[in-house]
Design an enzyme around this catalytic site. Structure first.
Site, short mmCIF file in Angstrom:
data_model
loop_
_atom_site.label_atom_id
_atom_site.label_comp_id
_atom_site.label_asym_id
_atom_site.label_seq_id
_atom_site.Cartn_x
_atom_site.Cartn_y
_atom_site.Cartn_z
N HIS A 1 0.94 -1.43 -0.01
CA HIS A 1 -0.05 -0.01 -0.06
C HIS A 1 0.64 1.29 -0.02
CE1 HIS A 1 0.54 -0.13 4.51
NE2 HIS A 1 0.33 1.30 4.39
N GLU B 1 7.27 4.71 13.36
CA GLU B 1 5.74 4.91 14.03
C GLU B 1 5.75 5.15 15.35
OE1 GLU B 1 3.10 1.95 11.39
OE2 GLU B 1 4.94 0.70 11.88
N ASP C 1 8.05 -7.03 8.09
CA ASP C 1 7.01 -6.32 8.16
C ASP C 1 6.84 -5.08 7.18
OD1 ASP C 1 4.02 -5.73 8.66
OD2 ASP C 1 4.79 -4.58 10.27
N HIS D 1 7.77 -2.44 2.31
CA HIS D 1 7.47 -0.88 1.87
C HIS D 1 8.70 -0.27 1.83
CE1 HIS D 1 3.69 -2.17 3.37
NE2 HIS D 1 3.82 -1.83 4.57
#
Ligand code: BG6
Length: 472
Positions: free
Chosen positions: A177, A215, A234, A239
């Site tokens: 995404h 994050e 992850d 990403h």
């Protein structure tokens, strides 16, 4: 462009991702007038957790209320709600799903396109793919596949073999995404539509690159998923490396899916095997006390690494990547640090050694910004230098109403059959291959306090440079 009529089959429709991102995202597309003129969405899950049609509609309404940008009301919502139905599917009994899909297709008449979105945990993946093959649902369908795409090279290969036994590569949409974020596309615009950036976008002018995605959130109750995954798998392999592909690629010959993905692929081919000595694995204090986490867990909640690309454009330019949970801020940043000019003409105390030197910082937070930092002269009779910056912010520059979030953009692209922003199996396998030395001999996890920027050693990892976050 608006996609042709579609039936979307959402596997894992009762799961976390569907609730947080997919159902709200699909509704936003409908609200923005970007869904096909006629569409149906069939939710699916194993019989044990299946919902009835009405329950699924209520579930979707709650999800959209809690997580959506467009609120569930008015004509757009009524139309969306009416398009929802549910069909349970187990390997032993896929019939309810088949019936629901048939009803949905019949109600659209003609031959609508079909898109299956596999938002299921890795353990369920193979059986869903097989179900699609066995029942004939796979025929003529496109399939969106969620990460993680394996956990190492052998598992990624076997996942691909499972998929390719049923689907042709041209119908497989591996979703990341981050690649649907507005600013990622904008890297292409920034680099290749401007004569002032691309000429300096190389080892002659750039000293190092940072891709920094701290994050603030923790694992948010996802211990079951996170314990077996960790930040490296992850976030980094998926990403951050994908972002790196866009930052580092050569100019593609065109903006077609093939040309773009070929160039991104070449970046991954040039990635040097990751040296565990150039990796900091961290774990926030208190992680081991989270519900569902092994009290002796060795899973990293933080990873920072230095990698290198062995090609003509980037030889000798380190790329620093960082991501982690429970850090001081939630940000999405790519920073290019420029080489220093010869500063001899300025007196040593003139302020030329400011913290940044020249930096181009691309902030991917929605709505995003681009900042150029440079030195300028303080007003006054003597030559004193100061840091200055020019900021371009999306908010306030454009009508933000047209912006789509990552998932929204990518689901739309999948309905349109455009694979440009989806990842390809050869690229993913190459990334796992380069990660093998680290996976085989991971350095021990180092603790860090929640709310910090990671373990202390990260400053040594990036020396002689400095992390561009926190903003100074
Ligand atoms: C997901 C990861 O893919 O991306 C999560 O599984 C992470 O752990 C999330 O929090 C971050 O996405 P974003 O768009 O919120 O930065």
């Amino acid at each position: 462009p608006r996609p042709d009529d579609h039936v979307i089959v959402l596997f894992g429709a009762t799961g976390d991702l569907a609730r947080r991102k997919l159902l709200p995202g699909l509704f936003h597309l409908a609200h923005a007038g970007l869904m096909p003129e006629h569409y149906r969405i069939v939710g699916s899950a194993p019989a044990a957790v299946a919902l009835g049609d009405e329950e699924f509609r209520a579930h979707a309404r709650e999800a959209v209320t809690e997580f959506g940008r467009s609120k569930p009301e008015g004509g757009a919502w009524e139309e969306f709600e009416a398009a929802l139905s549910f069909g349970a599917a187990d390997a032993e009994d896929p019939q309810p799903l088949l019936d629901a899909v048939r009803r949905a297709e019949q109600s659209l008449g003609g031959r609508p396109g079909r898109l299956c979105h596999l938002a299921v945990p890795p353990a369920a993946f193979a059986s869903v793919v097989q179900l699609l093959g066995d029942t004939g649902l796979a025929e003529g369908t496109r399939v969106i596949v969620e990460k993680p795409f394996g956990t190492d090279l052998p598992s990624a290969r076997s996942l691909d073999a499972t998929l390719h036994a049923v689907f042709d590569e041209s119908r497989i949409f591996r979703i990341d995404h981050f690649l649907g974020k507005e600013s990622v596309d904008n890297i292409l615009a920034l680099r290749f539509a401007n004569g002032m950036f691309e000429p300096v976008w190389n080892r002659d002018h750039i000293s190092h690159v940072q891709i920094d995605v701290p994050e603030r959130i923790g694992i948010e109750g996802r211990a079951g998923f996170f314990e077996g995954t960790g930040t490296f798998r992850d976030m980094i392999v998926t990403h951050l490396f994908q972002l790196m592909g866009f930052v580092a690629m050569e100019p593609p010959t065109s903006l077609t899916a093939r040309a773009l993905r070929d160039e991104k692929e070449k970046v991954f081919q040039s990635l040097r095997p990751i040296d565990p000595a150039h990796v900091v694995r961290g774990q926030y204090t208190g992680y081991r006390d989270e519900p569902g986490v092994d009290p002796h867990s060795d899973t990293e909640t933080f990873a920072a690494l230095r990698v290198e690309l062995d090609n003509w454009r980037w030889a000798g330019v380190p790329f620093f990547l960082r991501s982690g949970k429970s850090l001081a801020q939630g940000r999405h940043m790519v920073t290019l640090g420029f080489r220093e000019p010869v500063l001899r003409m300025f007196a040593p105390d003139a302020g030329a050694d400011g913290p940044h030197g020249n930096v181009l910082a691309i902030d991917f937070d929605d709505p995003g910004s681009i900042t150029a930092r440079f030195r300028t002269k303080q007003p006054g009779p003597s030559m004193r230098l100061e840091q200055a910056e020019m900021v371009f912010g999306y908010a306030g520059s454009f009508n933000e109403a047209h912006a789509l979030e990552g998932y929204e953009r990518l689901i739309l692209d999948a309905m349109l059959g455009d694979q440009s922003l989806f990842t390809r199996s050869d690229g993913i396998e190459r990334l796992w291959e380069a990660a093998t030395p680290l996976l085989e001999e991971p350095p021990p996890v180092e603790p860090y306090p929640p709310g910090s920027w990671g373990p202390e050693r990260i400053d040594r990892l990036i020396a002689p440079y400095r992390w561009s976050l926190p903003d100074r």
